[in-house]
Structure formats: C-alpha cells, structure tokens
Design a protein around this motif. Structure first.
Motif, mmCIF file in Angstrom:
data_model
loop_
_atom_site.group_PDB
_atom_site.id
_atom_site.type_symbol
_atom_site.label_atom_id
_atom_site.label_comp_id
_atom_site.label_asym_id
_atom_site.label_seq_id
_atom_site.Cartn_x
_atom_site.Cartn_y
_atom_site.Cartn_z
ATOM 1 N N ALA A 62 -2.406 7.283 -6.789
ATOM 2 C CA ALA A 62 -2.387 6.191 -5.805
ATOM 3 C C ALA A 62 -3.807 5.818 -5.384
ATOM 4 O O ALA A 62 -4.125 4.642 -5.179
ATOM 5 C CB ALA A 62 -1.561 6.585 -4.583
ATOM 6 N N THR A 63 -4.667 6.818 -5.276
ATOM 7 C CA THR A 63 -6.061 6.563 -4.912
ATOM 8 C C THR A 63 -6.769 5.770 -6.007
ATOM 9 O O THR A 63 -7.451 4.774 -5.736
ATOM 10 C CB THR A 63 -6.806 7.894 -4.666
ATOM 11 O OG1 THR A 63 -6.164 8.587 -3.597
ATOM 12 C CG2 THR A 63 -8.259 7.653 -4.306
ATOM 13 N N ASN A 64 -6.575 6.186 -7.246
ATOM 14 C CA ASN A 64 -7.286 5.561 -8.362
ATOM 15 C C ASN A 64 -6.730 4.197 -8.744
ATOM 16 O O ASN A 64 -7.490 3.278 -9.069
ATOM 17 C CB ASN A 64 -7.252 6.488 -9.581
ATOM 18 C CG ASN A 64 -8.025 7.769 -9.353
ATOM 19 O OD1 ASN A 64 -8.941 7.809 -8.545
ATOM 20 N ND2 ASN A 64 -7.641 8.825 -10.055
ATOM 21 N N GLU A 65 -5.408 4.039 -8.724
ATOM 22 C CA GLU A 65 -4.794 2.814 -9.250
ATOM 23 C C GLU A 65 -4.422 1.796 -8.169
ATOM 24 O O GLU A 65 -4.394 0.593 -8.449
ATOM 25 C CB GLU A 65 -3.565 3.168 -10.088
ATOM 26 C CG GLU A 65 -3.908 3.993 -11.320
ATOM 27 C CD GLU A 65 -2.713 4.214 -12.234
ATOM 28 O OE1 GLU A 65 -1.760 3.399 -12.201
ATOM 29 O OE2 GLU A 65 -2.722 5.218 -12.978
ATOM 30 N N ASP A 68 -0.806 5.643 7.479
ATOM 31 C CA ASP A 68 -1.326 5.727 6.115
ATOM 32 C C ASP A 68 -0.272 5.272 5.107
ATOM 33 O O ASP A 68 -0.597 4.642 4.097
ATOM 34 C CB ASP A 68 -1.761 7.163 5.807
ATOM 35 C CG ASP A 68 -3.027 7.557 6.560
ATOM 36 O OD1 ASP A 68 -3.889 6.689 6.770
ATOM 37 O OD2 ASP A 68 -3.142 8.731 6.955
ATOM 38 N N VAL A 69 0.993 5.597 5.384
ATOM 39 C CA VAL A 69 2.091 5.152 4.524
ATOM 40 C C VAL A 69 2.211 3.621 4.556
ATOM 41 O O VAL A 69 2.415 2.983 3.519
ATOM 42 C CB VAL A 69 3.415 5.810 4.955
ATOM 43 C CG1 VAL A 69 4.611 5.184 4.248
ATOM 44 C CG2 VAL A 69 3.366 7.312 4.679
ATOM 45 N N ALA A 70 2.076 3.037 5.732
ATOM 46 C CA ALA A 70 2.141 1.576 5.857
ATOM 47 C C ALA A 70 1.041 0.920 5.027
ATOM 48 O O ALA A 70 1.262 -0.100 4.360
ATOM 49 C CB ALA A 70 2.027 1.157 7.320
ATOM 50 N N LYS A 71 -0.148 1.498 5.045
ATOM 51 C CA LYS A 71 -1.247 0.955 4.242
ATOM 52 C C LYS A 71 -0.971 1.111 2.746
ATOM 53 O O LYS A 71 -1.359 0.258 1.939
ATOM 54 C CB LYS A 71 -2.569 1.636 4.623
ATOM 55 C CG LYS A 71 -3.068 1.229 6.007
ATOM 56 C CD LYS A 71 -4.437 1.766 6.305
ATOM 57 C CE LYS A 71 -4.876 1.389 7.719
ATOM 58 N NZ LYS A 71 -4.944 -0.072 7.935
ATOM 59 N N ALA A 72 -0.265 2.181 2.375
ATOM 60 C CA ALA A 72 0.110 2.358 0.962
ATOM 61 C C ALA A 72 1.073 1.260 0.523
ATOM 62 O O ALA A 72 0.948 0.722 -0.591
ATOM 63 C CB ALA A 72 0.735 3.732 0.760
#
Length: 300
Positions: A275-278, A211-215
C-alpha cells in the motif's frame, strides 16, 4: 461518489476525508450501527439497506462514478451465531452493489475487506500473497466478496481496489465485537465496569481510523487496482493493549481472564509495504497517539 455504511464508524471518517478533498458524497446506510450525527450536512443520505431494491434507484438517480463499499456485518461472533444473515449482508449485499456498479459504468469500486481472511498464519507479518484460511463465517464472507470483485474486474473491466483492514480503532467506534476491543476497553474503564479479556496473549495489528480513511482516499485517487493490506504493521497483544489504554485513561481495573473464544485468530500482523509503494499511503499514527486521541474524544 457513493459510500455505503457512510454513517458508521469507519465510513463517517471516510466521508469526512472525501469531503475535505471536494468530492460530492452520497451516503447509503441502514443505521443498524451507524449514526446520523456522525455525518456532515454536506452529503446526501439514503436510509436504506444494501440489499434493499431501492439501492438500484440510488444508482439511477445519483449516477456515482466511484463507490466505496464499507457496509458490512463486521462481527466474528455474530457470524458464528447466524451465518445466513452474515452471508446475506457481506456476500449478497456486495454482489448487488457490484452488479449495479457494472450496469451504471462506475469508474472504480473500493471494497473493504479484513485481515481475518488470512486465518492463523504460519509466520508474520502477513503480505498480500499469503495463503488464505478463513476461520469464521465472517472471514469467509469477506473473502467471497473479494472474489466477486476480482471476477467483476476480470470479466467486465470494473476496476476494483480491495483493502484488507487490520483492527481499526478510533473515535465513534461502537463497542461491539472483537473489532471494537479498543472501544470496549475505553467504555468499561470510563464507566468503571467489570472487564473481561478472552485469552489476552493473542496479538493484533491496530490501525487508526483516520489513517484508514486516508487509505480509502488514496485508493480512489490511484489508478491502481488489486489487494492491499491497510495496517500499522506492528504487533500488540490484547493484554498490552489493555494496559496501555488503562494507563492513558488514568484508571486502574483488574480484568477477569477467560480462554480464547471459538473462531478467533491467535496472531495477526499485516505488512503494509504494498500500500505504501503502490498507493502512496502511509500509516501515520502510533498506537499510543491514536489511543490518546480516541480517549480524548470521549470527553468532548
């Protein structure tokens, strides 16, 4: 694209994510904790330190348009023992990288930071506007890196996206330092070793490395800059983490308990709504599913 620390635990997953989206990836890593076996043959690797003068040469030759900066001294305890070494890596190394990025007109820098910059918050979950209170030289050095990045953006127009990771776990993690508590527990359980827990009631926010990699990928794809918490936004005590890990591994060992160590934070949970919204990023893996995948990776 240049990824520092790309052979490391988090870095190698970020490399995989970027390669999967057809980016050309160049890795810089001194292999102090990274492993060449973590990397695909589809990326170019420079075995140098971020404070090495040869880093300038890498920028000149490769001309990266994006930099993801993951190389760091990541242990709270090591920073207490040797604050100078911590500062040289996390402050001077980051400054060097930002300066080369400025000189070579890099389009965007993604900088890995840490939940540790918040210290012991008065309430949780923590959002990005919470006051900062570093309690260790590690968290202070990560905050310093953030401030340098923000100044490079405001003074020189270098777009910087700062990602404050909560406690990252998953396959390939080295069992070193607080950040590696999941890896420590799994290794000790599988090897039937003595297990020591300092404190136990302190809580952390564990986020799966994929999930961090996708971020990181969302940060380079998005035009947005600024500071973002990358977390599961859920609270788990170290005692509960051990119980869940022990149950999933199918191994029962009674741990030894000692007081919480100096410089450690009592409670930490990061809100991830920004992070979800932007960035359009979402935490997908539950702790249960992430732990299960991590334990399975040890048997491959």
């Amino acid at each position: 694209m240049l990824i520092t620390g790309g052979a490391g635990f988090i870095g190698s997953h970020v490399v995989e994510e970027c390669l999967a989206h057809n980016y050309e990836v160049v890795v810089v890593d001194n292999f102090s904790s990274g492993n060449i076996d973590n990397l695909s043959i589809n990326c170019k690797v420079y075995q140098i330190d971020i404070n090495d003068a040869h880093l300038k040469h890498v920028f000149e030759v490769e001309k990266p348009d994006i930099v993801i900066h993951l190389a760091a001294q990541a242990s709270v305890m090591k920073s207490i023992e040797d604050p100078i070494a911590d500062g040289e890596i996390n402050i001077l190394g980051t400054l060097r990288l930002l300066e080369y990025a400025r000189i070579h007109n890099v389009k965007k820098v993604v900088l890995a930071s840490s939940a540790a910059v918040y210290g012991n918050p008065l309430e949780i979950p923590i959002d990005e506007e919470f006051p900062l209170n570093p309690l260790s030289f590690y968290s202070l050095s990560k905050w310093s890196g953030e401030r340098y990045a923000q100044l490079y953006e405001s003074l020189y127009g270098l777009p910087c996206c700062i990602l404050r990771f909560s406690n990252v776990y998953g396959p390939r993690q080295n069992p070193q330092g607080e950040a590696g508590v999941v890896s420590i527990f799994i290794n000790q359980l599988l090897n039937h070793e003595e297990i020591v827990i300092y404190g136990g009631q302190q809580t952390r926010d564990f986020v799966y490395v994929k999930d961090v990699a996708k971020a990181c990928f969302r940060a380079i794809e998005s035009p947005t800059t600024g500071i973002f918490n990358i977390s599961s936004s859920s609270e788990t005590s170290i005692d509960d983490l051990f119980s869940m890990t022990s149950l999933l591994a199918g191994i029962s060992i009674e741990p030894y308990k000692y007081p919480l160590r100096q410089g450690e934070i009592q409670n930490s949970v990061l809100g991830n709504e920004k992070a979800t919204n932007e960035l359009g990023w979402q935490n997908i893996h539950s702790l249960h599913d992430g732990l299960r995948e991590t334990i399975l990776s040890y048997h491959k």
